[in-house]
Write a protein that holds these residues in place. Structure first.
Motif, PDB file in Angstrom:
ATOM      1  N   TRP A   1       0.831  -1.204   0.000  1.00 24.77           N
ATOM      2  CA  TRP A   1       0.000   0.000   0.000  1.00 24.77           C
ATOM      3  C   TRP A   1       0.864   1.251   0.000  1.00 24.77           C
ATOM      4  CZ3 TRP A   1      -0.756   3.197   4.493  1.00 24.77           C
ATOM      5  CH2 TRP A   1      -1.775   4.154   4.360  1.00 24.77           C
ATOM      6  N   LYS A   2       1.954   1.247   0.787  1.00 24.03           N
ATOM      7  CA  LYS A   2       2.856   2.400   0.822  1.00 24.03           C
ATOM      8  C   LYS A   2       3.554   2.612  -0.515  1.00 24.03           C
ATOM      9  CE  LYS A   2       3.740   2.586   5.726  1.00 24.03           C
ATOM     10  NZ  LYS A   2       4.623   3.325   6.605  1.00 24.03           N
ATOM     11  N   CYS A   3       3.743   1.537  -1.270  1.00 23.32           N
ATOM     12  CA  CYS A   3       4.400   1.625  -2.577  1.00 23.32           C
ATOM     13  C   CYS A   3       3.427   1.995  -3.699  1.00 23.32           C
ATOM     14  CB  CYS A   3       5.052   0.282  -2.924  1.00 23.32           C
ATOM     15  SG  CYS A   3       6.419  -0.172  -1.836  1.00 23.32           S
ATOM     16  N   SER A   4       2.137   1.892  -3.441  1.00 20.49           N
ATOM     17  CA  SER A   4       1.112   2.096  -4.473  1.00 20.49           C
ATOM     18  C   SER A   4       1.302   3.385  -5.246  1.00 20.49           C
ATOM     19  CB  SER A   4      -0.294   2.118  -3.846  1.00 20.49           C
ATOM     20  OG  SER A   4      -0.645   0.861  -3.352  1.00 20.49           O
ATOM     21  N   ARG A   5       1.237   3.273  -6.553  1.00 20.67           N
ATOM     22  CA  ARG A   5       1.256   4.392  -7.504  1.00 20.67           C
ATOM     23  C   ARG A   5       2.570   5.172  -7.520  1.00 20.67           C
ATOM     24  NH1 ARG A   5      -4.504   6.302  -5.624  1.00 20.67           N
ATOM     25  NH2 ARG A   5      -3.140   7.232  -4.107  1.00 20.67           N
ATOM     26  N   LEU A   6       3.635   4.625  -6.932  1.00 18.36           N
ATOM     27  CA  LEU A   6       4.929   5.289  -6.984  1.00 18.36           C
ATOM     28  C   LEU A   6       5.735   4.743  -8.160  1.00 18.36           C
ATOM     29  CD1 LEU A   6       5.939   5.383  -3.207  1.00 18.36           C
ATOM     30  CD2 LEU A   6       4.824   7.171  -4.571  1.00 18.36           C
ATOM     31  N   THR A   7       6.501   5.597  -8.776  1.00 20.36           N
ATOM     32  CA  THR A   7       7.382   5.178  -9.867  1.00 20.36           C
ATOM     33  C   THR A   7       8.642   4.538  -9.282  1.00 20.36           C
ATOM     34  OG1 THR A   7       8.595   7.264  -9.916  1.00 20.36           O
ATOM     35  CG2 THR A   7       6.583   7.123 -11.288  1.00 20.36           C
ATOM     36  N   GLY A   8       9.412   3.921 -10.146  1.00 18.46           N
ATOM     37  CA  GLY A   8      10.678   3.357  -9.707  1.00 18.46           C
ATOM     38  C   GLY A   8      11.582   4.396  -9.086  1.00 18.46           C
ATOM     39  N   GLU A   9      11.602   5.584  -9.666  1.00 21.05           N
ATOM     40  CA  GLU A   9      12.428   6.662  -9.126  1.00 21.05           C
ATOM     41  C   GLU A   9      11.973   7.054  -7.724  1.00 21.05           C
ATOM     42  OE1 GLU A   9      11.020   6.780 -12.245  1.00 21.05           O
ATOM     43  OE2 GLU A   9      12.884   6.275 -13.271  1.00 21.05           O
ATOM     44  N   GLN A  10      10.669   7.120  -7.516  1.00 15.59           N
ATOM     45  CA  GLN A  10      10.157   7.480  -6.196  1.00 15.59           C
ATOM     46  C   GLN A  10      10.441   6.375  -5.178  1.00 15.59           C
ATOM     47  OE1 GLN A  10       6.193   8.212  -7.704  1.00 15.59           O
ATOM     48  NE2 GLN A  10       6.354  10.403  -7.200  1.00 15.59           N
ATOM     49  N   LEU A  11      10.280   5.115  -5.603  1.00 11.18           N
ATOM     50  CA  LEU A  11      10.545   4.001  -4.694  1.00 11.18           C
ATOM     51  C   LEU A  11      12.021   3.943  -4.291  1.00 11.18           C
ATOM     52  CD1 LEU A  11       8.379   1.258  -6.404  1.00 11.18           C
ATOM     53  CD2 LEU A  11       7.960   2.268  -4.154  1.00 11.18           C
ATOM     54  N   ALA A  12      12.911   4.295  -5.205  1.00 15.63           N
ATOM     55  CA  ALA A  12      14.351   4.222  -4.947  1.00 15.63           C
ATOM     56  C   ALA A  12      14.893   5.460  -4.247  1.00 15.63           C
ATOM     57  CB  ALA A  12      15.100   4.002  -6.264  1.00 15.63           C
ATOM     58  N   SER A  13      14.091   6.511  -4.140  1.00 18.56           N
ATOM     59  CA  SER A  13      14.594   7.750  -3.547  1.00 18.56           C
ATOM     60  C   SER A  13      14.885   7.553  -2.062  1.00 18.56           C
ATOM     61  CB  SER A  13      13.605   8.895  -3.752  1.00 18.56           C
ATOM     62  OG  SER A  13      12.444   8.694  -2.973  1.00 18.56           O
ATOM     63  N   ARG A  14      15.906   8.257  -1.618  1.00 17.26           N
ATOM     64  CA  ARG A  14      16.326   8.209  -0.223  1.00 17.26           C
ATOM     65  C   ARG A  14      16.123   9.599   0.361  1.00 17.26           C
ATOM     66  NH1 ARG A  14      21.029   5.004  -2.762  1.00 17.26           N
ATOM     67  NH2 ARG A  14      20.438   2.876  -2.238  1.00 17.26           N
ATOM     68  N   PRO A  15      15.029   9.800   1.104  1.00 13.04           N
ATOM     69  CA  PRO A  15      14.685  11.145   1.559  1.00 13.04           C
ATOM     70  C   PRO A  15      15.686  11.760   2.521  1.00 13.04           C
ATOM     71  CG  PRO A  15      13.041   9.540   2.285  1.00 13.04           C
ATOM     72  CD  PRO A  15      14.041   8.812   1.461  1.00 13.04           C
ATOM     73  N   LEU A  16      16.463  10.956   3.222  1.00 14.64           N
ATOM     74  CA  LEU A  16      17.458  11.489   4.167  1.00 14.64           C
ATOM     75  C   LEU A  16      18.858  11.212   3.628  1.00 14.64           C
ATOM     76  CD1 LEU A  16      15.887  10.250   7.518  1.00 14.64           C
ATOM     77  CD2 LEU A  16      15.779  12.544   6.543  1.00 14.64           C
ATOM     78  N   PRO A  17      19.662  12.232   3.473  1.00 13.22           N
ATOM     79  CA  PRO A  17      21.001  12.024   2.905  1.00 13.22           C
ATOM     80  C   PRO A  17      21.908  11.162   3.777  1.00 13.22           C
ATOM     81  CG  PRO A  17      20.730  14.303   3.640  1.00 13.22           C
ATOM     82  CD  PRO A  17      19.398  13.638   3.780  1.00 13.22           C
ATOM     83  N   THR A  18      21.592  11.018   5.046  1.00 14.53           N
ATOM     84  CA  THR A  18      22.431  10.222   5.952  1.00 14.53           C
ATOM     85  C   THR A  18      22.029   8.752   5.994  1.00 14.53           C
ATOM     86  OG1 THR A  18      20.980  10.817   7.788  1.00 14.53           O
ATOM     87  CG2 THR A  18      22.924  12.199   7.433  1.00 14.53           C
ATOM     88  N   SER A  19      21.018   8.354   5.206  1.00 11.95           N
ATOM     89  CA  SER A  19      20.513   6.982   5.248  1.00 11.95           C
ATOM     90  C   SER A  19      20.407   6.410   3.839  1.00 11.95           C
ATOM     91  CB  SER A  19      19.124   6.978   5.904  1.00 11.95           C
ATOM     92  OG  SER A  19      18.545   5.705   5.821  1.00 11.95           O
ATOM     93  N   THR A  20      20.619   5.107   3.737  1.00 11.50           N
ATOM     94  CA  THR A  20      20.406   4.423   2.461  1.00 11.50           C
ATOM     95  C   THR A  20      19.005   3.812   2.396  1.00 11.50           C
ATOM     96  OG1 THR A  20      21.330   2.351   3.296  1.00 11.50           O
ATOM     97  CG2 THR A  20      22.850   3.878   2.214  1.00 11.50           C
ATOM     98  N   MET A  21      18.159   4.116   3.367  1.00 10.46           N
ATOM     99  CA  MET A  21      16.812   3.546   3.438  1.00 10.46           C
ATOM    100  C   MET A  21      15.915   4.133   2.348  1.00 10.46           C
ATOM    101  SD  MET A  21      15.217   1.308   5.380  1.00 10.46           S
ATOM    102  CE  MET A  21      16.251   1.298   6.816  1.00 10.46           C
ATOM    103  N   SER A  22      15.211   3.252   1.642  1.00 11.14           N
ATOM    104  CA  SER A  22      14.219   3.644   0.639  1.00 11.14           C
ATOM    105  C   SER A  22      13.133   2.574   0.633  1.00 11.14           C
ATOM    106  CB  SER A  22      14.860   3.732  -0.755  1.00 11.14           C
ATOM    107  OG  SER A  22      15.259   2.439  -1.194  1.00 11.14           O
ATOM    108  N   LEU A  23      11.982   2.907   0.070  1.00  9.89           N
ATOM    109  CA  LEU A  23      10.925   1.900  -0.031  1.00  9.89           C
ATOM    110  C   LEU A  23      11.369   0.716  -0.877  1.00  9.89           C
ATOM    111  CD1 LEU A  23       7.631   3.970  -0.341  1.00  9.89           C
ATOM    112  CD2 LEU A  23       8.195   2.291   1.429  1.00  9.89           C
ATOM    113  N   LEU A  24      12.079   0.978  -1.976  1.00  9.30           N
ATOM    114  CA  LEU A  24      12.554  -0.130  -2.814  1.00  9.30           C
ATOM    115  C   LEU A  24      13.551  -0.991  -2.042  1.00  9.30           C
ATOM    116  CD1 LEU A  24      12.425  -1.556  -5.518  1.00  9.30           C
ATOM    117  CD2 LEU A  24      14.209   0.000  -6.346  1.00  9.30           C
ATOM    118  N   GLY A  25      14.406  -0.367  -1.240  1.00 13.05           N
ATOM    119  CA  GLY A  25      15.321  -1.138  -0.404  1.00 13.05           C
ATOM    120  C   GLY A  25      14.574  -2.017   0.589  1.00 13.05           C
TER     121      GLY A  25
END
Length: 195
Positions: A73-97
């Motif tokens: 549900w959190k991934c719904s309607r997101l593009t690959g770019e949005q899923l792979a984005s890392r909102p915090l520069p200090t973290s490698t965490m992303s939805l795709l990760g």
């Protein structure tokens, strides 16, 4: 983008869902001339609330399915770019990760530990411990997402045939767990990553 509905569960196999849980349809973007989306977008999912009543097995399976759906549900309607984005520069965490990480978590606990299949991680440790988070590419999001859905099918098939009291062991160590422990661990793993 105009959308079309597809079959009634995460990967077209409604019978793979545990305990008569039937899911609402996912919605995929309209396909282009070569059958590929113009820009791949994660399918839309409306998650269902977990069961409020039932025996222990129904509640454990229901809450695990709820948390699986929460991630989708959190991934719904997101593009690959949005899923792979890392909102915090200090973290490698992303939805795709997280999708990639939980693909390997499902694969390890259900297939390797419970079913004793000889399978390898798809991402973790390939080549590094955090490859599931670090070595992702937006253009591979559709492939990674489909790998997650496929792994869920394997896990659900194992869920349907395993008793709560079954003893299971991790090939990496000598520690034994009950299958009940595995389900509880999977629920907390998803809950921790889903936030």
């Amino acid at each position: 983008v105009e959308a079309v509905k597809v079959v009634a569960d995460l990967h077209g196999h409604d019978h793979c869902l545990p305990l008569n849980c039937r899911r609402r349809p996912l919605v995929y973007p309209r396909r282009g001339p070569q059958g590929r989306p113009m820009t791949w977008t994660a399918p839309t999912l409306e998650r269902q609330d977990p069961p409020a009543t039932g025996d222990e097995r129904a509640l454990l399976d229901g809450f695990l399915e709820f948390h699986r759906e929460t991630l989708l549900w959190k991934c719904s309607r997101l593009t690959g770019e949005q899923l792979a984005s890392r909102p915090l520069p200090t973290s490698t965490m992303s939805l795709l990760g997280i999708v990639r990480h939980l693909t390997d978590v499902e694969r390890h606990w259900f297939r390797e530990v419970v079913a004793r299949e000889d399978v390898q991680f798809l991402y973790w440790g390939n080549p590094d411990r955090d490859s599931d988070f670090d070595d992702l590419r937006a253009e591979d999001a559709e492939r990674d997402f489909l790998a997650f859905l496929e792994e869920l099918e394997h896990s659900r098939a194992i869920q349907r045939t395993t008793e709560l009291e079954a003893a299971v062991g991790d090939p990496a160590d000598a520690e034994q767990h009950s299958y009940r422990w595995v389900l509880i661990h999977m629920i907390e793993e998803y809950a921790r990553h889903n936030g």
